[in-house]
Scaffold this motif. Structure first.
Motif, PDB file in Angstrom:
ATOM      1  N   VAL A  55      26.910  47.392  47.241  1.00  0.00           N
ATOM      2  CA  VAL A  55      26.900  48.842  47.416  1.00  0.00           C
ATOM      3  C   VAL A  55      25.837  49.478  46.525  1.00  0.00           C
ATOM      4  CG1 VAL A  55      29.261  49.114  48.288  1.00  0.00           C
ATOM      5  CG2 VAL A  55      28.863  49.057  45.837  1.00  0.00           C
ATOM      6  N   LEU A  56      24.736  48.747  46.319  1.00  0.00           N
ATOM      7  CA  LEU A  56      23.643  49.261  45.502  1.00  0.00           C
ATOM      8  C   LEU A  56      23.152  50.604  46.042  1.00  0.00           C
ATOM      9  CD1 LEU A  56      21.633  48.749  43.185  1.00  0.00           C
ATOM     10  CD2 LEU A  56      20.156  47.629  44.857  1.00  0.00           C
ATOM     11  N   TRP A  57      23.022  50.712  47.363  1.00  0.00           N
ATOM     12  CA  TRP A  57      22.541  51.965  47.951  1.00  0.00           C
ATOM     13  C   TRP A  57      23.501  53.110  47.648  1.00  0.00           C
ATOM     14  CZ3 TRP A  57      24.882  55.262  51.293  1.00  0.00           C
ATOM     15  CH2 TRP A  57      26.026  54.803  51.944  1.00  0.00           C
ATOM     16  N   VAL A  58      24.818  52.809  47.561  1.00  0.00           N
ATOM     17  CA  VAL A  58      25.825  53.843  47.297  1.00  0.00           C
ATOM     18  C   VAL A  58      25.575  54.459  45.930  1.00  0.00           C
ATOM     19  CG1 VAL A  58      28.284  54.257  46.894  1.00  0.00           C
ATOM     20  CG2 VAL A  58      27.565  52.835  48.814  1.00  0.00           C
ATOM     21  N   LYS A  59      25.445  53.619  44.921  1.00  0.00           N
ATOM     22  CA  LYS A  59      25.292  54.114  43.547  1.00  0.00           C
ATOM     23  C   LYS A  59      23.920  54.717  43.299  1.00  0.00           C
ATOM     24  CE  LYS A  59      26.609  50.086  42.150  1.00  0.00           C
ATOM     25  NZ  LYS A  59      26.900  48.912  41.353  1.00  0.00           N
ATOM     26  N   GLU A  60      22.885  53.944  43.594  1.00  0.00           N
ATOM     27  CA  GLU A  60      21.524  54.406  43.298  1.00  0.00           C
ATOM     28  C   GLU A  60      21.088  55.525  44.240  1.00  0.00           C
ATOM     29  OE1 GLU A  60      20.254  53.539  40.554  1.00  0.00           O
ATOM     30  OE2 GLU A  60      21.643  51.893  40.161  1.00  0.00           O
ATOM     31  N   GLY A  61      21.488  55.441  45.501  1.00  0.00           N
ATOM     32  CA  GLY A  61      21.163  56.504  46.454  1.00  0.00           C
ATOM     33  C   GLY A  61      21.818  57.817  46.064  1.00  0.00           C
ATOM     34  N   PHE A  62      23.103  57.740  45.642  1.00  0.00           N
ATOM     35  CA  PHE A  62      23.808  58.962  45.252  1.00  0.00           C
ATOM     36  C   PHE A  62      23.226  59.552  43.968  1.00  0.00           C
ATOM     37  CE2 PHE A  62      27.483  61.390  43.530  1.00  0.00           C
ATOM     38  CZ  PHE A  62      27.558  62.310  44.558  1.00  0.00           C
ATOM     39  N   THR A  63      22.881  58.692  43.024  1.00  0.00           N
ATOM     40  CA  THR A  63      22.263  59.161  41.782  1.00  0.00           C
ATOM     41  C   THR A  63      20.970  59.908  42.085  1.00  0.00           C
ATOM     42  OG1 THR A  63      23.225  57.319  40.554  1.00  0.00           O
ATOM     43  CG2 THR A  63      21.350  58.423  39.547  1.00  0.00           C
ATOM     44  N   ASN A  64      20.141  59.353  42.962  1.00  0.00           N
ATOM     45  CA  ASN A  64      18.893  60.038  43.315  1.00  0.00           C
ATOM     46  C   ASN A  64      19.136  61.291  44.139  1.00  0.00           C
ATOM     47  OD1 ASN A  64      17.322  58.341  41.858  1.00  0.00           O
ATOM     48  ND2 ASN A  64      16.146  57.577  43.563  1.00  0.00           N
ATOM     49  N   TYR A  65      20.160  61.289  44.977  1.00  0.00           N
ATOM     50  CA  TYR A  65      20.521  62.493  45.729  1.00  0.00           C
ATOM     51  C   TYR A  65      20.835  63.627  44.746  1.00  0.00           C
ATOM     52  CZ  TYR A  65      23.600  65.668  48.269  1.00  0.00           C
ATOM     53  OH  TYR A  65      24.208  66.783  48.783  1.00  0.00           O
ATOM     54  N   LEU A  66      21.658  63.332  43.735  1.00  0.00           N
ATOM     55  CA  LEU A  66      21.997  64.344  42.726  1.00  0.00           C
ATOM     56  C   LEU A  66      20.762  64.763  41.936  1.00  0.00           C
ATOM     57  CD1 LEU A  66      25.378  62.898  41.398  1.00  0.00           C
ATOM     58  CD2 LEU A  66      25.055  64.825  42.971  1.00  0.00           C
ATOM     59  N   ALA A  67      19.916  63.787  41.596  1.00  0.00           N
ATOM     60  CA  ALA A  67      18.692  64.099  40.854  1.00  0.00           C
ATOM     61  C   ALA A  67      17.769  64.992  41.676  1.00  0.00           C
ATOM     62  CB  ALA A  67      17.975  62.812  40.456  1.00  0.00           C
ATOM     63  N   PHE A  68      17.627  64.695  42.967  1.00  0.00           N
ATOM     64  CA  PHE A  68      16.785  65.526  43.824  1.00  0.00           C
ATOM     65  C   PHE A  68      17.335  66.952  43.904  1.00  0.00           C
ATOM     66  CE2 PHE A  68      14.781  62.029  46.748  1.00  0.00           C
ATOM     67  CZ  PHE A  68      14.070  61.546  45.673  1.00  0.00           C
ATOM     68  N   ASN A  69      18.652  67.093  44.043  1.00  0.00           N
ATOM     69  CA  ASN A  69      19.250  68.434  44.080  1.00  0.00           C
ATOM     70  C   ASN A  69      19.040  69.157  42.753  1.00  0.00           C
ATOM     71  OD1 ASN A  69      20.133  68.472  46.713  1.00  0.00           O
ATOM     72  ND2 ASN A  69      22.148  67.667  46.230  1.00  0.00           N
ATOM     73  N   PHE A  70      19.156  68.445  41.646  1.00  0.00           N
ATOM     74  CA  PHE A  70      18.934  69.033  40.326  1.00  0.00           C
ATOM     75  C   PHE A  70      17.496  69.536  40.208  1.00  0.00           C
ATOM     76  CE2 PHE A  70      17.554  68.514  35.878  1.00  0.00           C
ATOM     77  CZ  PHE A  70      18.399  69.430  35.270  1.00  0.00           C
ATOM     78  N   LEU A  71      16.531  68.703  40.593  1.00  0.00           N
ATOM     79  CA  LEU A  71      15.126  69.117  40.543  1.00  0.00           C
ATOM     80  C   LEU A  71      14.869  70.329  41.426  1.00  0.00           C
ATOM     81  CD1 LEU A  71      13.370  65.630  40.618  1.00  0.00           C
ATOM     82  CD2 LEU A  71      13.471  67.231  38.694  1.00  0.00           C
ATOM     83  N   ARG A  72      15.460  70.320  42.620  1.00  0.00           N
ATOM     84  CA  ARG A  72      15.317  71.463  43.531  1.00  0.00           C
ATOM     85  C   ARG A  72      15.812  72.736  42.860  1.00  0.00           C
ATOM     86  NH1 ARG A  72      19.793  71.413  47.620  1.00  0.00           N
ATOM     87  NH2 ARG A  72      20.789  72.105  45.733  1.00  0.00           N
ATOM     88  N   ASP A  73      16.973  72.648  42.207  1.00  0.00           N
ATOM     89  CA  ASP A  73      17.577  73.837  41.608  1.00  0.00           C
ATOM     90  C   ASP A  73      16.818  74.326  40.376  1.00  0.00           C
ATOM     91  OD1 ASP A  73      19.440  73.686  43.611  1.00  0.00           O
ATOM     92  OD2 ASP A  73      21.029  72.854  42.342  1.00  0.00           O
ATOM     93  N   ILE A  74      16.412  73.414  39.485  1.00  0.00           N
ATOM     94  CA  ILE A  74      15.725  73.897  38.271  1.00  0.00           C
ATOM     95  C   ILE A  74      14.316  74.384  38.575  1.00  0.00           C
ATOM     96  CG2 ILE A  74      17.080  72.505  36.666  1.00  0.00           C
ATOM     97  CD1 ILE A  74      14.566  70.751  36.305  1.00  0.00           C
TER      98      ILE A  74
END
Length: 177
Positions: free
Chosen positions: A3-22
């Motif tokens: 489930v590597l995609w689950v963990k790393e994909g979700f981490t990057n999804y959150l990071a992308f949303n964080f970058l979008r917001d800041i």
């Protein structure tokens, strides 16, 4: 299970949303979409089967993975996506053994069938390749008809398609199924 995609994909999804917001970039995901869709030959294994930590296989976890979450959010709707994430949070400290169990949990939380979604975005190593052609027919000096044709290589991906047409003083945007 893998489930590597689950963990790393979700981490990057959150990071992308964080970058979008800041950064306050309302078109952040639009820019990312263009980058993702132009990575034609870089997926050497289906996302749900990646065990190879070599580039470009491993790279797809970090690029395609966040897009799977972004597309899940669109597929489920924001409210159902939040329900699904809350259900996952309840599993804190427990291991989800594989992608099938992960999607079972998402489907139970939302009541949505994600079989087709999973098959096309996680079970294929490819991403959509679209070719767009257009013609303009002049009806008279003030009227024109624009015909846009989109071709997709097989296997066909079922997804919303964003269309943007810029004309003087106006931009027309549509999302087609």
């Amino acid at each position: 299970g893998n489930v590597l995609w689950v963990k790393e994909g979700f981490t990057n999804y959150l990071a992308f949303n964080f970058l979008r917001d800041i950064k306050g970039e309302s078109d952040f995901w639009k820019i990312q979409k263009r980058r993702y869709l132009h990575r034609f030959g870089l997926y050497c294994e289906p996302l749900e089967a990646i065990t190879n930590k070599g580039i470009p296989c491993y790279w797809s976890v970090y690029q395609k993975g966040p897009w799977v979450y972004r597309m899940l959010e669109t597929e489920l709707g924001k409210e159902n996506f939040a329900k699904a994430m809350a259900a996952l949070a309840q599993k804190e400290g427990h291991t989800v053994p594989d992608t099938a169990a992960y999607f079972d949990l998402l489907e139970t939380a939302t009541g949505k069938n994600l079989t087709r979604f999973r098959r096309q975005w996680l079970g294929r190593k490819k991403n959509p390749v679209l070719r767009v052609r257009h013609t303009v027919k002049h009806l008279n000096p003030k009227e024109k008809i624009l015909q846009v044709t989109v071709f997709q290589e097989n296997p066909v991906f079922h997804m919303p398609l964003d269309i943007e047409i810029k004309i003087p003083n106006r931009t027309i945007r549509r999302t087609l199924p």
